[in-house]
Structures are given as structure tokens and as C-alpha cells.
Design a protein around this motif. Structure first.
Motif, PDB file in Angstrom:
ATOM      1  N   ASP A 181      10.936  39.822  -1.805  1.00  0.00           N
ATOM      2  CA  ASP A 181      11.051  39.595  -3.243  1.00  0.00           C
ATOM      3  C   ASP A 181      11.470  40.902  -3.884  1.00  0.00           C
ATOM      4  N   GLN A 191       9.909  30.602   1.090  1.00  0.00           N
ATOM      5  CA  GLN A 191      10.971  29.600   1.104  1.00  0.00           C
ATOM      6  C   GLN A 191      11.059  28.966   2.480  1.00  0.00           C
ATOM      7  N   ARG A 205       6.077  31.618  -3.173  1.00  0.00           N
ATOM      8  CA  ARG A 205       7.257  32.447  -2.949  1.00  0.00           C
ATOM      9  C   ARG A 205       7.847  32.303  -1.548  1.00  0.00           C
ATOM     10  N   GLN A 217      14.392  33.633  -7.086  1.00  0.00           N
ATOM     11  CA  GLN A 217      15.825  33.782  -7.261  1.00  0.00           C
ATOM     12  C   GLN A 217      16.304  35.198  -6.978  1.00  0.00           C
ATOM     13  N   HIS A 234       7.724  20.437  -3.730  1.00  0.00           N
ATOM     14  CA  HIS A 234       7.982  21.809  -4.158  1.00  0.00           C
ATOM     15  C   HIS A 234       8.719  21.853  -5.482  1.00  0.00           C
ATOM     16  N   GLU A 235       8.343  22.839  -6.310  1.00  0.00           N
ATOM     17  CA  GLU A 235       8.991  22.995  -7.607  1.00  0.00           C
ATOM     18  C   GLU A 235      10.394  23.589  -7.478  1.00  0.00           C
ATOM     19  N   ASN A 236      10.516  24.584  -6.611  1.00  0.00           N
ATOM     20  CA  ASN A 236      11.746  25.373  -6.555  1.00  0.00           C
ATOM     21  C   ASN A 236      12.629  24.964  -5.392  1.00  0.00           C
ATOM     22  N   TYR A 241      14.255  25.395 -10.698  1.00  0.00           N
ATOM     23  CA  TYR A 241      12.811  25.571 -10.736  1.00  0.00           C
ATOM     24  C   TYR A 241      12.095  24.346 -11.294  1.00  0.00           C
ATOM     25  N   ASP A 242      12.854  23.306 -11.592  1.00  0.00           N
ATOM     26  CA  ASP A 242      12.256  22.055 -12.049  1.00  0.00           C
ATOM     27  C   ASP A 242      13.363  21.008 -12.119  1.00  0.00           C
ATOM     28  N   ASP A 285       7.565  38.833 -10.178  1.00  0.00           N
ATOM     29  CA  ASP A 285       7.338  37.602 -10.931  1.00  0.00           C
ATOM     30  C   ASP A 285       8.642  36.842 -11.110  1.00  0.00           C
ATOM     31  N   ASN A 286       8.839  35.901 -10.241  1.00  0.00           N
ATOM     32  CA  ASN A 286      10.074  35.124 -10.335  1.00  0.00           C
ATOM     33  C   ASN A 286       9.921  33.865  -9.495  1.00  0.00           C
ATOM     34  N   TYR A 287      10.908  33.050  -9.532  1.00  0.00           N
ATOM     35  CA  TYR A 287      10.854  31.801  -8.776  1.00  0.00           C
ATOM     36  C   TYR A 287      11.358  31.984  -7.350  1.00  0.00           C
TER      37      TYR A 287
END
Lengths: 110, 114
Positions: B92, A99, A97, B100, A29-31, A50-51, B96-98
Motif C-alpha cells: 500500500d 486483494q 486491503r 487504488q 467484497h466492496e472493492n 469501491y461500490d 487510507d485508501n481502497y
């Protein structure tokens, strides 16, 4: 199945100690995210990444720092633990998105 | 900022009974997520709803999204003691976001009496 693991389920530390909480995910996973959960306050975001080597502050970053040297691992650091950092700490990771959470670490600072 | 409210705050039901938990958003929903948390443990992802009118089921749990009302409901049919725990909705706050800007509701504590 997505798997997020946290280094400890329970931890007791003394005021002023430096504390490391580790989180590892095996899904590329990236995040990744660190939350704390407190009664009456719900889940609050401390930091996210995020990375690799990229991090951003969440809602309550004060007193915490993070490290992400490898994609699968996200560490939360309490530089000098205080009693008000006694809490349940939850790590999560996501690709899109959704989690996925680890089992949590209940930290007590005495 | 976006807030999520859940009702009821807590619920005690007899095994075998049906129940519904609601989650209402103060702002537009860009995806609604349901999680379950056993006491003292992490969150388990149950399902995600994205479009108005969408309905998803997993075993005896069904979730629906009413986009116009900015509300989602979680329905458990024929509850069992294994359903006990805290149910949290999450959303959300921006499209458009990660992640967060993800927000969580306060949770609904469910007890199922055998």
C-alpha cells in the motif's frame, strides 16, 4: 475460500471490435479492480470500483471503461480494441486491503 | 511515487535447497503483501505483513518485514518443484485508501530443478 472468476482465460479479437471482460467474486467484497500485466511493465491499474455504480480511474484508463451494476460483478470494456491492448488482464477484489485475484484473461487483438 | 524492487530477478535452485527473495521499498511501507503467480495465471495471495519485525509462515514459506529498512524477505525452506513460479511483492502506497494506490514489484522468477 475467496473465489474470483473471469469469463474467459483466452480471447482473440480483431482491431476495432468492442470487447467485454467479465469478473465475478463470491465474497461480497466492496472493492474490485482491473489490472493489465505486461512484460517489463508489471501490473498496472486500469480502473477500480469501491461500490456498486462507483468507479475511479487508475493509472492507465485510456481506451477502457468499466461497469459495476451489481456488487459481485465488475466488467471491463474495450470500446474499440487496438493491438496495443493485447495483454494479460487480471481482476481482483478486496474487502480490507488484501486483494484476491482471478485467473486472468489473456487477450490478443489482431 | 512509491517503487518496489525485488532481488534477484530470477533464481534457479535444485530441489531441496533453501532460498530467499527480497523486496525493497523506496518509501514507507503500509502493509507488505506477497503473491505467487504461476506462468500465465492469476496471482495467489500468500501472506500479508503489517508491523515491523512481523514474521509469518505458511507451510515452507516464511516472510519477514523489516520496517526500518523498508524491506521484506521471503524464504523458502527445502524447495520443491511446486514452488516454481513468479513471486511478487505488493504494498500500500498510502495508509487510507481502497487499494487504488497498491503497487507491485516486478517479480522474481523461481525455477526449481528436480
Amino acid at each position: 475460500d475467496v473465489k474470483v472468476t473471469q469469463s474467459s482465460r483466452y480471447l482473440v479479437k480483431r482491431t476495432g471490435e468492442k470487447v467485454f471482460l467479465e469478473c465475478v467474486q463470491d465474497m461480497d467484497h466492496e472493492n474490485m479492480f482491473w489490472y493489465r500485466q505486461d512484460p517489463g511493465l508489471g501490473l498496472r491499474l486500469i480502473y477500480f470500483s469501491y461500490d456498486v455504480k462507483m468507479k475511479e480511474k487508475g493509472d492507465i484508463p485510456e481506451g477502457y471503461s468499466v461497469s459495476r451494476e451489481k456488487k459481485e460483478r465488475f466488467s471491463l470494456i474495450l470500446e474499440s480494441a487496438s493491438t496495443n491492448q493485447t495483454s494479460m488482464y487480471l481482476c481482483a477484489s478486496s474487502l480490507g486491503r488484501t486483494q484476491y485475484f482471478g485467473p486472468g484473461t489473456r487477450l490478443t487483438v489482431t | 511515487s512509491q517503487e518496489l524492487e525485488q532481488s534477484p530477478q530470477s533464481l534457479i535452485v535444485q530441489e531441496g535447497k533453501n532460498l530467499t527473495i527480497n523486496c525493497t521499498s523506496s518509501k514507507t511501507l503500509y502493509g507488505l503483501y506477497w503473491y505467487k503467480q504461476k506462468y500465465g495465471e492469476g496471482l495467489i495471495f500468500l501472506m500479508m505483513l503489517q508491523k515491523g519485525g512481523e514474521e509469518k509462515s505458511h507451510e515452507k514459506i516464511t516472510a519477514k518485514l523489516d520496517e526500518k529498512k523498508q524491506q521484506s524477505s521471503l524464504h523458502i525452506t527445502a524447495s520443491q518443484p511446486s514452488h516454481a513460479g513468479i513471486y511478487l511483492c505488493g504494498a500500500d502506497a498510502r495508509p487510507d485508501n481502497y487499494g487504488q494506490n497498491f503497487v507491485f514489484g516486478p517479480g522474481t522468477r523461481l525455477s526449481v530443478l528436480p
